[in-house]
Design a protein around this motif. Structure first.
Motif, PDB file in Angstrom:
ATOM      1  N   ASP A 107       0.820  -1.207   0.000  1.00  0.00           N
ATOM      2  CA  ASP A 107       0.000   0.000   0.000  1.00  0.00           C
ATOM      3  C   ASP A 107       0.855   1.259   0.000  1.00  0.00           C
ATOM      4  OD1 ASP A 107      -2.351  -1.446  -0.036  1.00  0.00           O
ATOM      5  OD2 ASP A 107      -2.538  -1.502   2.135  1.00  0.00           O
ATOM      6  N   THR A 108       2.008   1.179  -0.647  1.00  0.00           N
ATOM      7  CA  THR A 108       2.871   2.350  -0.799  1.00  0.00           C
ATOM      8  C   THR A 108       3.069   2.628  -2.279  1.00  0.00           C
ATOM      9  OG1 THR A 108       4.976   1.121  -0.865  1.00  0.00           O
ATOM     10  CG2 THR A 108       4.111   1.710   1.305  1.00  0.00           C
ATOM     11  N   THR A 109       3.458   3.843  -2.590  1.00  0.00           N
ATOM     12  CA  THR A 109       3.760   4.213  -3.960  1.00  0.00           C
ATOM     13  C   THR A 109       4.973   5.127  -3.979  1.00  0.00           C
ATOM     14  OG1 THR A 109       2.959   5.341  -5.958  1.00  0.00           O
ATOM     15  CG2 THR A 109       2.103   6.137  -3.851  1.00  0.00           C
ATOM     16  N   GLY A 110       5.766   4.993  -5.020  1.00  0.00           N
ATOM     17  CA  GLY A 110       6.895   5.900  -5.204  1.00  0.00           C
ATOM     18  C   GLY A 110       6.476   7.226  -5.791  1.00  0.00           C
ATOM     19  N   ALA A 111       5.229   7.335  -6.231  1.00  0.00           N
ATOM     20  CA  ALA A 111       4.735   8.574  -6.838  1.00  0.00           C
ATOM     21  C   ALA A 111       4.493   9.628  -5.757  1.00  0.00           C
ATOM     22  CB  ALA A 111       3.448   8.307  -7.604  1.00  0.00           C
ATOM     23  N   ASP A 112       4.933  10.853  -6.032  1.00  0.00           N
ATOM     24  CA  ASP A 112       4.753  11.970  -5.100  1.00  0.00           C
ATOM     25  C   ASP A 112       4.376  13.209  -5.919  1.00  0.00           C
ATOM     26  OD1 ASP A 112       4.701  13.546  -2.851  1.00  0.00           O
ATOM     27  OD2 ASP A 112       6.875  13.779  -2.742  1.00  0.00           O
ATOM     28  N   PRO A 113       3.136  13.696  -5.777  1.00  0.00           N
ATOM     29  CA  PRO A 113       2.122  13.283  -4.808  1.00  0.00           C
ATOM     30  C   PRO A 113       1.481  11.939  -5.162  1.00  0.00           C
ATOM     31  CG  PRO A 113       1.218  14.912  -6.295  1.00  0.00           C
ATOM     32  CD  PRO A 113       2.676  14.821  -6.627  1.00  0.00           C
ATOM     33  N   VAL A 114       0.818  11.355  -4.175  1.00  0.00           N
ATOM     34  CA  VAL A 114       0.122  10.098  -4.387  1.00  0.00           C
ATOM     35  C   VAL A 114      -1.004  10.332  -5.397  1.00  0.00           C
ATOM     36  CG1 VAL A 114      -1.280   8.311  -3.281  1.00  0.00           C
ATOM     37  CG2 VAL A 114       0.667   9.320  -2.057  1.00  0.00           C
ATOM     38  N   PRO A 115      -1.121   9.496  -6.428  1.00  0.00           N
ATOM     39  CA  PRO A 115      -2.213   9.661  -7.400  1.00  0.00           C
ATOM     40  C   PRO A 115      -3.579   9.668  -6.717  1.00  0.00           C
ATOM     41  CG  PRO A 115      -0.609   8.073  -8.211  1.00  0.00           C
ATOM     42  CD  PRO A 115      -0.225   8.377  -6.792  1.00  0.00           C
ATOM     43  N   GLU A 116      -4.473  10.472  -7.224  1.00  0.00           N
ATOM     44  CA  GLU A 116      -5.788  10.629  -6.588  1.00  0.00           C
ATOM     45  C   GLU A 116      -6.502   9.297  -6.418  1.00  0.00           C
ATOM     46  OE1 GLU A 116      -9.979  13.083  -7.261  1.00  0.00           O
ATOM     47  OE2 GLU A 116      -8.239  13.451  -8.549  1.00  0.00           O
TER      48      GLU A 116
END
Length: 210
Positions: free
Chosen positions: A85-94
């Motif tokens: 439940d983590t993502t490398g995308a910043d900001p977190v996609p909507e």
């Protein structure tokens, strides 16, 4: 076998049972992203992966075509879940904001160890007994919010413990992937049989010499 009664259902997912992978890609700043995935099939040395369009893995592969595909054993399932439940995308996609959080250090959060690759830039994952280095050859938009990634495996690394000695063959009785089925993690059960084209069946069934 007696016929069973079938009913019509509408499950939320169709993960009938596929191997869990940890995909490692290179971020724009030279760091590395690790992402669990399970949409996968292979033909010869080509892999087809299903990846959501808004994830960091897909963003990286649009720009840098190297990746590693690492297959964790069932004992590593909690490490996989630590970054699920983590993502490398910043900001977190909507679309992910209600459940996902940003994490730059996926290796640290998952308690996994990067291991240098030999051909591609992203590292392998040391704890995974089977590791593929691969290069994306084509990325095709799907009918939904995802891409179909065709990647060619350019190098395969396997722990000696799962290779039939003196061959290039994985011993399927020593190797156990993690299987993802309807959002649960499983190992393999008992062997029920094998294809006549098996590379290992006759060799492994030879009687041991005294």
């Amino acid at each position: 076998m007696a016929a069973s009664q079938h009913v019509v259902i509408k499950p939320n997912v169709l993960y009938v049972g596929t191997p869990v992978m940890l995909l490692c890609t290179e971020n724009a700043d030279g760091s590395f992203n690790v992402a669990p995935a399970s949409s996968y099939w292979a033909l010869e040395h080509m892999l087809v992966l299903g990846l959501f369009a808004d994830g960091q893995t897909m963003a990286n592969l649009h720009e840098r075509r190297g990746l590693t595909v690492n297959f964790p054993g069932p004992e590593l399932w909690r490490h996989v879940e630590d970054i699920a439940d983590t993502t490398g995308a910043d900001p977190v996609p909507e679309a992910k904001s209600s459940r996902y959080v940003h994490e730059n250090d996926k290796f640290g959060r998952a308690g996994l160890t990067p291991q240098a690759s030999e051909i591609v830039v992203p590292p392998r994952i040391q704890e995974c007994a089977l590791q593929f280095e691969a290069e994306v050859r084509r990325a095709t938009p799907g009918l939904g919010d995802y891409y179909l990634i065709e990647a060619e495996v350019v190098r395969i690394h396997a722990s000696a413990d799962i290779v039939v000695a003196g061959t290039n063959h994985i011993d399927p009785r020593s190797w156990e992937p993690t299987i993802y089925s309807f959002r649960h993690y499983f190992g393999l059960g008992a062997e029920h049989g094998f294809r006549p084209t098996s590379d290992t069946a006759s060799r492994l069934r030879q009687p041991q010499s005294a």
